[in-house]
Design a protein around this motif. Structure first.
Motif, PDB file in Angstrom:
ATOM      1  N   LEU A   7       0.857  -1.181   0.000  1.00  0.00           N
ATOM      2  CA  LEU A   7       0.000   0.000   0.000  1.00  0.00           C
ATOM      3  C   LEU A   7       0.892   1.229   0.000  1.00  0.00           C
ATOM      4  CD1 LEU A   7      -2.611  -1.128   2.667  1.00  0.00           C
ATOM      5  CD2 LEU A   7      -2.696  -1.419   0.184  1.00  0.00           C
ATOM      6  N   LYS A   9       1.360   5.514   0.109  1.00  0.00           N
ATOM      7  CA  LYS A   9       0.864   6.833   0.473  1.00  0.00           C
ATOM      8  C   LYS A   9       1.812   7.835  -0.183  1.00  0.00           C
ATOM      9  CE  LYS A   9      -0.603   7.381   4.695  1.00  0.00           C
ATOM     10  NZ  LYS A   9      -0.689   7.628   6.162  1.00  0.00           N
ATOM     11  N   TYR A  44      -6.848   3.517  -4.905  1.00  0.00           N
ATOM     12  CA  TYR A  44      -7.894   3.110  -3.957  1.00  0.00           C
ATOM     13  C   TYR A  44      -9.245   3.429  -4.576  1.00  0.00           C
ATOM     14  CZ  TYR A  44     -10.595   2.977   0.392  1.00  0.00           C
ATOM     15  OH  TYR A  44     -11.513   2.700   1.369  1.00  0.00           O
ATOM     16  N   ASN A  51      -8.965   3.648   3.992  1.00  0.00           N
ATOM     17  CA  ASN A  51      -7.606   3.550   3.441  1.00  0.00           C
ATOM     18  C   ASN A  51      -6.550   4.302   4.250  1.00  0.00           C
ATOM     19  OD1 ASN A  51      -9.166   5.778   2.405  1.00  0.00           O
ATOM     20  ND2 ASN A  51      -7.433   6.254   1.082  1.00  0.00           N
ATOM     21  N   TYR A  54      -3.688   6.000   2.416  1.00  0.00           N
ATOM     22  CA  TYR A  54      -2.994   5.231   1.375  1.00  0.00           C
ATOM     23  C   TYR A  54      -3.841   5.327   0.110  1.00  0.00           C
ATOM     24  CZ  TYR A  54       0.047   3.591   5.017  1.00  0.00           C
ATOM     25  OH  TYR A  54       0.960   3.557   6.046  1.00  0.00           O
ATOM     26  N   GLY A  57      -2.220   0.924  -4.385  1.00  0.00           N
ATOM     27  CA  GLY A  57      -1.670  -0.330  -3.907  1.00  0.00           C
ATOM     28  C   GLY A  57      -1.418  -1.271  -5.059  1.00  0.00           C
ATOM     29  N   ASP A  90       4.731   7.171   2.957  1.00  0.00           N
ATOM     30  CA  ASP A  90       4.693   5.941   3.738  1.00  0.00           C
ATOM     31  C   ASP A  90       4.296   4.784   2.833  1.00  0.00           C
ATOM     32  OD1 ASP A  90       4.930   4.384   6.018  1.00  0.00           O
ATOM     33  OD2 ASP A  90       3.074   5.083   6.931  1.00  0.00           O
ATOM     34  N   LEU A  91       4.557   3.572   3.316  1.00  0.00           N
ATOM     35  CA  LEU A  91       4.091   2.368   2.636  1.00  0.00           C
ATOM     36  C   LEU A  91       3.920   1.247   3.639  1.00  0.00           C
ATOM     37  CD1 LEU A  91       6.356  -0.098   2.178  1.00  0.00           C
ATOM     38  CD2 LEU A  91       7.294   1.527   0.600  1.00  0.00           C
TER      39      LEU A  91
END
Length: 100
Positions: A7, A9, A44, A51, A54, A57, A90-91
């Motif tokens: 995922l 972000k 998404y 989510n 995020y 994905g 982020d992930l």
């Protein structure tokens, strides 16, 4: 089989064209690294709103855990990973076994 779920972000300044290029590079890994038998990804799309920021994905499918383990340090993966990380806030990465 192994499913490799990631995922993403993205930073707010990342453009849709940059995201498209990232997904193109990720999809190309299937042709460059042995043992990758599937790749699917995108933005998404659920109306649930769960989510947590995020926005995109992907799932990469590997024939075996050994193929996944060889993919992780593979130079082609490392090249794409370094590029992608520059665009992210982020992930989350999460792998799980799947019955064939």
């Amino acid at each position: 089989m192994i499913q490799h779920l990631v995922l993403l972000k993205f930073k707010p300044e990342v453009t849709p064209d940059q995201i498209d290029q990232i997904f193109t590079h990720l999809a190309e890994l299937k042709n460059l690294i042995p043992g990758i038998i599937g790749f699917n990804g995108g933005p998404y799309s659920s109306p649930e709103g769960l989510n947590q920021g995020y926005t995109h994905g992907f799932i990469m499918t590997f024939e075996t855990a050994d193929h996944r383990d060889a993919y992780l340090p593979h130079p082609e993966h490392e090249k794409v990973k370094v590029m992608v990380l520059n665009y992210l806030d982020d992930l989350i990465a999460f792998d799980f076994d799947v019955a064939p």
